[in-house]
Design an enzyme around this catalytic site. Structure first.
Site, mmCIF file in Angstrom:
data_model
loop_
_atom_site.group_PDB
_atom_site.id
_atom_site.type_symbol
_atom_site.label_atom_id
_atom_site.label_comp_id
_atom_site.label_asym_id
_atom_site.label_seq_id
_atom_site.Cartn_x
_atom_site.Cartn_y
_atom_site.Cartn_z
ATOM 1 N NE ARG A 1 26.180 39.202 18.697
ATOM 2 C CZ ARG A 1 26.575 38.226 17.637
ATOM 3 N NH1 ARG A 1 27.541 37.587 17.520
ATOM 4 N NH2 ARG A 1 25.632 38.078 16.657
ATOM 5 C CE LYS B 1 36.243 46.755 41.368
ATOM 6 N NZ LYS B 1 35.852 45.901 40.219
ATOM 7 C CG ASP C 1 41.537 39.826 39.240
ATOM 8 O OD1 ASP C 1 41.920 41.032 39.056
ATOM 9 O OD2 ASP C 1 40.455 39.750 40.231
ATOM 10 C CE1 TYR D 1 34.280 41.359 44.327
ATOM 11 C CE2 TYR D 1 34.486 40.490 42.237
ATOM 12 C CZ TYR D 1 33.787 41.396 42.917
ATOM 13 O OH TYR D 1 32.575 41.815 42.715
#
Ligand SMILES: Nc1ncnc2c1ncn2[C@@H]1O[C@H](COP(=O)(O)OP(=O)(O)OP(=O)(O)O)[C@@H](O)[C@H]1O
Ligand SMILES: C[C@@](O)(CCO)CC(=O)[O-]
Length: 910
Positions: free
Chosen positions: A69, A221, A196, A121
Site C-alpha cells: 500500500r 486511456k 486533466d 467528463y
C-alpha cells in the site's frame, strides 16, 4: 515510493559525446517511452522487463519497502518512468483516473471554492457534485474557453483550485491553460491549477510546462492503450504538494497494484507510436466528416475556434473527435450501424470506439444541465484507434448511409459522391433563415436604408512560401497571412460627396461630387446577387482614368493612381439606381506598400468589404447595446479581440473575396487570386487557380503556426503588374525553359503541402525539407527572371556563416521582400546579430510567425462614442465633440496602428 519521487526526471541522461566531433542529442519522446531504466533501482538479475513484485508485504525492518500500500518496486519503476516522460519531479499512480481526482480533491477543505469547466467528463462532474453536497466545497462551472470568465470568480483566500480539461470531453473545447494559470497565480497565488490531461497524454501536452500545479491522467486511456487495466496518474513538480499527495494515497490505500503497474509500464513503451497513428487517422476521419458537411469538433480542423491556442499548448490535436447530425434518432442509428467502431465508453485504446456521450459517458449529468451547458443530445464521439484508416472511414460511411445521414449524389462528370441528406438540412436552412431574420447576417436582397455607421475593417498581408508567379499559370502556391494588416475606415457624409484618403501614398486625398464628378454613363452595374464578369470593364476603367481622376499633378504617383481607380471602379459597379452612398474612406497599412507582402490584396479586401457594407450588400450580426456607457478607453463591451474568429459568415467572406479579386485585377492586371484569398480567409492555404486543366480551389494547411520566419524588405521598389507581365512574355518567348521551371515549382508545392500536413514527419525532417525547397524554389524564380541583385545579396548574407539560413524572394520579386526560415535551434543571439547586420545594410527585417486571422470587421457597437467623422459635424463644433474614430485613426503611428485598432472593441473575423 519516496526514492523514486526524489529522483531527477533526467535519470536517462543524454550520453556523453563519444567523440568531440560527434554530437548526441537528448533522447526524443518515443525513445524515452520505450526505454525503461531507473539507475537507482537496478534489477538483481538484469531482467529486461520490470518484474512484478506480487507481494503485499516485505520482510525485515529498515528496508526500502515494507507494505505494498505504501510502496512497491514495480510501482516505483512505473512512477519513475512516468515522471521522466512527463518531465516532472514527482509521479504517483492510483487505481483509476477518478481515484486521481479523488486524491487531488482531498486537498480541499469545506468552504473552499473550485472553478471548473462547463464541459467536463461526466465522472468528474459527479465527484464535484458529491463534494458540493458532502464536503461543503463551492463549485463554479464556467466556460473555460474564455479565460476572462474565470477572472471574476477568482476569490483570494477562497479559491483553492481551478480544474481544467483541454481539449474538453466531448466537445473538444480548448482552454488556454497558460493564460489561465498566469491569471490564477497573479490573483490567487494559493490556488492550485489542476489539469486533466487524459485526452492528450504527456506525449502531446505537458501542462506543468504551462504553469499547472497538478496534472492527472486516466492511465486507463492512452498511457496503457489496450483497455486491459484501470489506472490513474498524478504528476507535479512542487515538493510540498507531492508530500501531501503521497500521504493521501498511503492513507486511503488506492495506490496502483503491482500487476497493473506492470501492465501500464508495458503500455507506455508504445505510447508515442500508437498516438501518432491514431492522431493521423483521426485527422482523416475528421476531414472526411467535415467535407460531408457535418459540424465536427476537432482541434486539428482549420475552423476549430480554439485551434490557435491549442497549437501553442500541445503537439497535436489528439485522436478524439465529436460531431453532430442534427437528429438524436439518426445519431443512435449511426452508432448502432457501425461494425468496426465498438460502441463503448472510454477512449484511448488501440481499437476505435463510437459513443453518444449523452446516453453513455455523460449520462450521469442530468438532461437539463447538459442542455444548459450546450451538450447536444445528438452528439457522437469517435475515439480513433490504430486500425487501417480506410477501413474505419468505410465502416463509418456505411453506417452513415444505413442511418440515412448521407446519400449518393451525381457529379457533373457522371460519377457520384456522398452528401449529407436533406433530412437534417431543412433544420439548418430554417436556422439560417431565422439567423438572417434575427441578426441581419448574410447577403442583402431588400432595399438599402441611409447608412450612418462608421465601418472599420482590416485584412492581412501575405507571404508566399512556394509558388509565386507559377500560381498565375495554375501551379499551386503555398501562402499564409502575415501579422501586418491594412485598415480601412468609412465615415458617413450627408452632402452627396465621396472622399478617398490614402495617407500611406504621399497623403493622397480627393473628394468627388458623386452626381457630377463620376462617369456614370460608362458603368454597367452588377446587381445584388449577380457576379462580376471574369474580365474588367475596360470602358469603365478608361472613363474613370480620363474623367474622374484628379489633375495629373496631384496623381503623378502611380500607386495612388491605381489605388484610386480600383476604389472608384468598385464603388461605381456596386452602385445601382439611386443608391449612391456618400462617405469618406481612408486606408492605412502597417504593411510595406508594394514590397511583395500583398499590400494590394489587403487594400483591395478592405475596399471591397467597406463598399459591400456601405452598399448594404453584406451585413453582419450586431451586438446588443452595452450595459454601461462607453468611453474612449472603455468600449463597454467585453474585449474579445481575436476571439471573434469564424464570426463572419462564409457567404460574406466569399462575396468580399470575389470583389477583392476584381480590385486586384485593376491593380495587378492578371492576378492569380492567391493574395486576396489569404487576405480574406487568413491562415495558411494551398491555392490553385482554376482553369489550367485541373481543379482550382484552396485548402487550409496546418503546421505553419509553429514556424518562425524572417521577412526582409529590401526597400527596392518594384511593380507587381510589370513583373507578372514580364513572366508572361518570357513564357511566350522561351517555353522550353519556363514550362519545366513551372512544373518543378508544382512538385515543390506538392511536397511542401504533404510535409506540412504529415503529422508523423519529425520536426527535423520538416525543417530540413523546407530549407531545401526554399533554395530550389528560389532557383526557379531566378529562371523566371524575377530576382534582383539585392535579393541575392540578402540570400547570401543569411546563408553565410555563422547563420546558414535558407532564403527566397517572396511575392512578385524584382526587389521587395525576401523570406527566411528560422529553424527552432537558431539562437536568439545569432538572430539579433543577423537583424543588426541586415539593418546595417539598409534593409528592414521583421521576425514573424504566420497564419493569423483573415478579414476583420469591427462590430459596430459604439456609434455613440465615436461620432461620425462627417465633414459638416467636424466643422460645426469640433472642440465639443469627443474625438472621431477617423481622427484617432489618422493620428496613430504605424507601430501603434494594430494595437490601437484592436483596442477599439470586438473584431469579428472570417
Ligand atoms: N496602404 C495602402 N493604401 C493605398 N493603396 C495601397 C496600399 N497598399 C497597397 N496599395 C495599392 O497596392 C499597390 C501595391 O501593389 P503591388 O502588387 O505592387 O505590391 P504588393 O501587393 O505589396 O506586392 P505583391 O503583390 O507582390 O504581394 C499600390 O501601388 C497601391 O495602389
Ligand atoms: C507574383 C504573384 O504570384 C504573387 C504576387 O503577390 C502574382 C499573383 O499570384 O497574383
Amino acid at each position: 515510493m519516496a526514492a523514486s519521487h526524489s529522483s531527477s526526471p533526467f535519470d536517462l541522461p543524454t550520453p556523453l559525446p563519444d567523440s568531440p566531433s560527434r554530437r548526441r542529442h537528448a533522447y526524443h519522446f518515443s525513445t524515452q517511452c520505450a526505454t525503461v531504466e531507473n539507475p537507482s533501482q537496478k534489477d538483481q538479475y538484469g531482467s529486461s522487463s520490470v518484474p512484478i513484485y506480487q507481494t503485499a508485504t516485505f520482510k525485515g525492518v529498515d528496508g526500502q519497502y515494507d507494505y505494498t500500500r505504501s510502496g512497491n518496486p514495480t510501482r516505483s519503476h512505473l512512477e519513475h518512468h512516468l515522471a521522466k516522460i512527463s518531465s516532472a519531479q514527482h509521479a504517483f499512480t492510483v487505481s483509476s483516473g477518478m481515484a486521481s481526482l479523488d486524491v487531488i480533491t482531498r486537498l480541499l477543505k469545506p468552504g473552499d471554492e473550485v472553478i471548473a469547466g462547463d464541459d467536463l467528463y461526466g465522472g468528474t462532474n459527479r465527484l464535484l457534485s458529491y463534494l458540493k453536497v458532502h464536503g461543503g466545497v463551492i463549485i463554479h462551472h464556467v466556460d473555460t474557453t474564455n479565460p476572462s470568465t474565470i477572472l471574476p470568480l477568482l476569490n483570494p483566500g477562497k479559491t483553492a483550485m481551478v480544474l481544467l480539461e483541454s481539449p474538453t470531453n466531448p466537445l473538444l473545447k480548448i482552454a488556454d491553460i497558460a493564460q489561465i494559470a498566469s491569471d490564477v497565480k497573479q490573483r490567487t497565488p494559493e490556488a492550485l491549477v489542476v489539469v486533466d490531461n487524459t485526452m492528450m497524454s504527456p506525449y502531446l501536452q505537458r501542462p506543468l510546462e504551462h504553469g499547472a500545479d497538478l496534472v492527472y491522467d486516466s492511465g486507463t486511456k492512452y498511457l496503457s492503450g489496450h483497455h486491459d487495466l484501470m489506472a490513474g496518474v498524478i504528476i507535479c513538480n512542487r515538493n510540498d504538494i507531492a508530500k501531501q499527495i503521497a500521504f493521501i494515497i498511503n492513507s486511503v490505500g488506492n495506490a496502483l497494484t503491482p500487476f497493473d503497474s506492470f501492465l501500464l509500464l508495458r503500455g507506455i513503451k508504445t505510447l508515442a507510436i500508437r498516438m501518432d497513428r491514431q492522431q493521423t487517422s483521426a485527422m482523416s476521419v475528421a476531414s472526411y466528416l467535415h467535407r460531408l458537411g457535418f459540424l465536427v469538433h476537432y482541434p486539428g480542423l482549420a475552423d476549430h475556434p480554439g485551434r490557435e491556442i491549442h497549437e501553442k499548448l500541445a503537439n497535436g490535436p489528439g485522436a478524439v473527435l465529436s460531431f453532430v447530425t442534427g437528429d438524436k434518432a439518426m445519431s443512435e442509428r449511426i452508432v448502432g450501424s457501425t461494425r468496426l467502431w465498438g460502441i463503448s465508453v472510454s477512449f484511448g485504446a488501440v481499437n476505435s470506439l463510437i459513443s453518444m456521450p449523452c446516453l453513455m459517458s455523460h449520462a450521469s449529468i442530468d438532461a437539463a444541465t447538459r442542455a444548459a451547458r450546450g451538450l447536444p443530445e445528438d452528439l457522437i464521439r469517435l475515439c480513433v484507434g490504430i486500425e487501417d484508416p480506410s477501413d474505419l472511414i468505410e465502416d463509418l460511411e456505411l453506417a452513415l448511409l444505413e442511418a440515412g445521414a448521407i446519400t449518393a449524389a451525381p457529379l457533373a462528370d457522371g460519377g457520384e459522391h456522398y452528401i449529407r441528406t436533406t433530412a437534417s438540412l431543412p433544420r439548418a436552412i430554417a436556422k439560417l433563415a431565422e439567423d438572417v431574420k434575427n441578426t441581419g447576417l448574410g447577403l442583402r436582397t431588400t432595399p438599402r436604408k441611409q447608412e450612418n455607421r462608421e465601418w472599420f475593417v482590416s485584412a492581412p498581408g501575405k507571404v508566399i512560401l512556394f509558388g509565386e508567379h507559377a500560381v498565375v499559370y495554375g501551379v499551386t502556391a503555398i501562402a499564409a497571412a502575415v501579422d501586418l494588416r491594412c485598415y480601412g475606415l468609412t465615415s458617413p457624409r450627408h452632402d452627396g460627396k465621396l472622399s478617398l484618403k490614402l495617407p500611406d501614398l504621399h497623403n493622397f486625398e480627393h473628394t468627388w461630387d458623386i452626381k457630377t464628378d463620376l462617369p456614370w454613363d460608362a458603368v454597367t452595374p452588377v446587381l445584388p446577387g449577380d457576379v462580376h464578369p471574369p474580365t474588367l470593364d475596360q470602358k469603365l476603367v478608361d472613363a474613370i482614368t480620363h474623367r474622374a481622376l484628379p489633375p495629373a499633378a496631384r496623381l503623378e504617383n502611380a500607386q495612388s493612381r491605381a489605388a484610386t481607380i480600383a476604389f472608384l471602379y468598385l464603388y461605381m459597379v456596386l452602385t445601382h439606381e439611386d443608391e449612391r452612398p456618400s462617405f469618406n474612406f481612408i486606408a492605412r497599412s502597417s504593411l510595406p506598400v508594394g514590397a511583395g507582402l500583398g499590400s494590394s490584396a489587403s487594400y483591395s479586401s478592405c475596399v471591397a468589404t467597406a463598399l459591400l457594407l456601405l452598399h448594404q450588400r453584406v451585413s453582419i450580426p450586431s451586438l446588443p447595446p452595452p450595459s454601461r456607457g462607453a468611453t474612449p478607453t472603455d468600449p463597454a463591451h467585453v474585449h474579445v479581440s481575436h476571439k471573434g474568429r469564424r464570426a463572419l459568415p462564409t457567404e460574406v467572406a466569399d462575396e468580399v473575396n470575389r470583389w477583392a479579386f476584381i480590385a486586384e485585377k485593376v491593380l495587378h492586371g492578371n492576378p492569380s487570386g492567391v493574395d486576396n484569398a489569404v487576405a480574406v480567409f487568413g491562415g495558411a492555404l494551398a491555392f490553385t487557380r482554376a482553369g489550367f486543366g485541373k481543379k482550382g480551389g484552396m485548402e487550409p494547411i496546418h503546421g505553419f503556426k509553429s514556424l518562425k520566419f524572417l521577412l526582409t524588405d529590401s526597400k527596392v521598389p518594384r511593380d507587381t503588374k510589370a513583373l507578372v507581365a514580364g513572366v508572361a512574355v518570357r513564357k511566350e518567348n522561351d517555353p522550353d525553359v519556363i514550362e519545366p521551371a513551372l512544373e518543378a515549382i508544382q512538385v515543390i508545392s506538392d511536397e511542401a503541402r504533404r510535409a506540412l500536413s504529415d503529422l508523423e514527419l519529425s520536426r527535423e525532417s520538416l525543417l530540413t525539407g523546407l530549407t531545401t525547397m526554399i533554395h530550389e524554389n528560389h532557383a526557379h524564380l531566378v529562371t523566371l527572371g524575377v530576382s534582383h541583385p539585392v535579393l541575392e545579396a540578402i540570400r547570401a548574407k543569411t546563408a553565410a556563416e555563422p547563420f546558414g539560413l535558407a532564403t527566397k524572394l517572396t511575392g512578385a520579386g524584382g526587389g521587395g521582400c525576401a523570406v527566411t526560415l528560422i529553424p527552432d535551434d537558431f539562437s536568439d543571439s545569432a538572430l539579433r546579430e543577423l537583424l543588426v547586420g541586415l539593418e546595417k545594410d539598409g534593409y528592414e527585417p521583421h521576425v514573424t510567425t504566420i497564419g493569423g486571422s483573415g478579414l476583420g470587421i469591427l462590430s459596430p457597437y459604439d456609434e455613440n462614442n465615436y461620432p461620425s467623422g462627417s465633414d459638416s459635424e467636424d466643422a460645426s463644433a469640433p472642440e465639443k465633440q469627443p474625438e472621431s474614430l477617423r481622427k484617432a485613426f489618422e493620428r496613430q503611428g504605424v507601430e501603434e496602428l494594430a494595437p490601437w485598432a484592436e483596442g477599439r472593441g470586438r473584431w469579428l473575423y472570417v
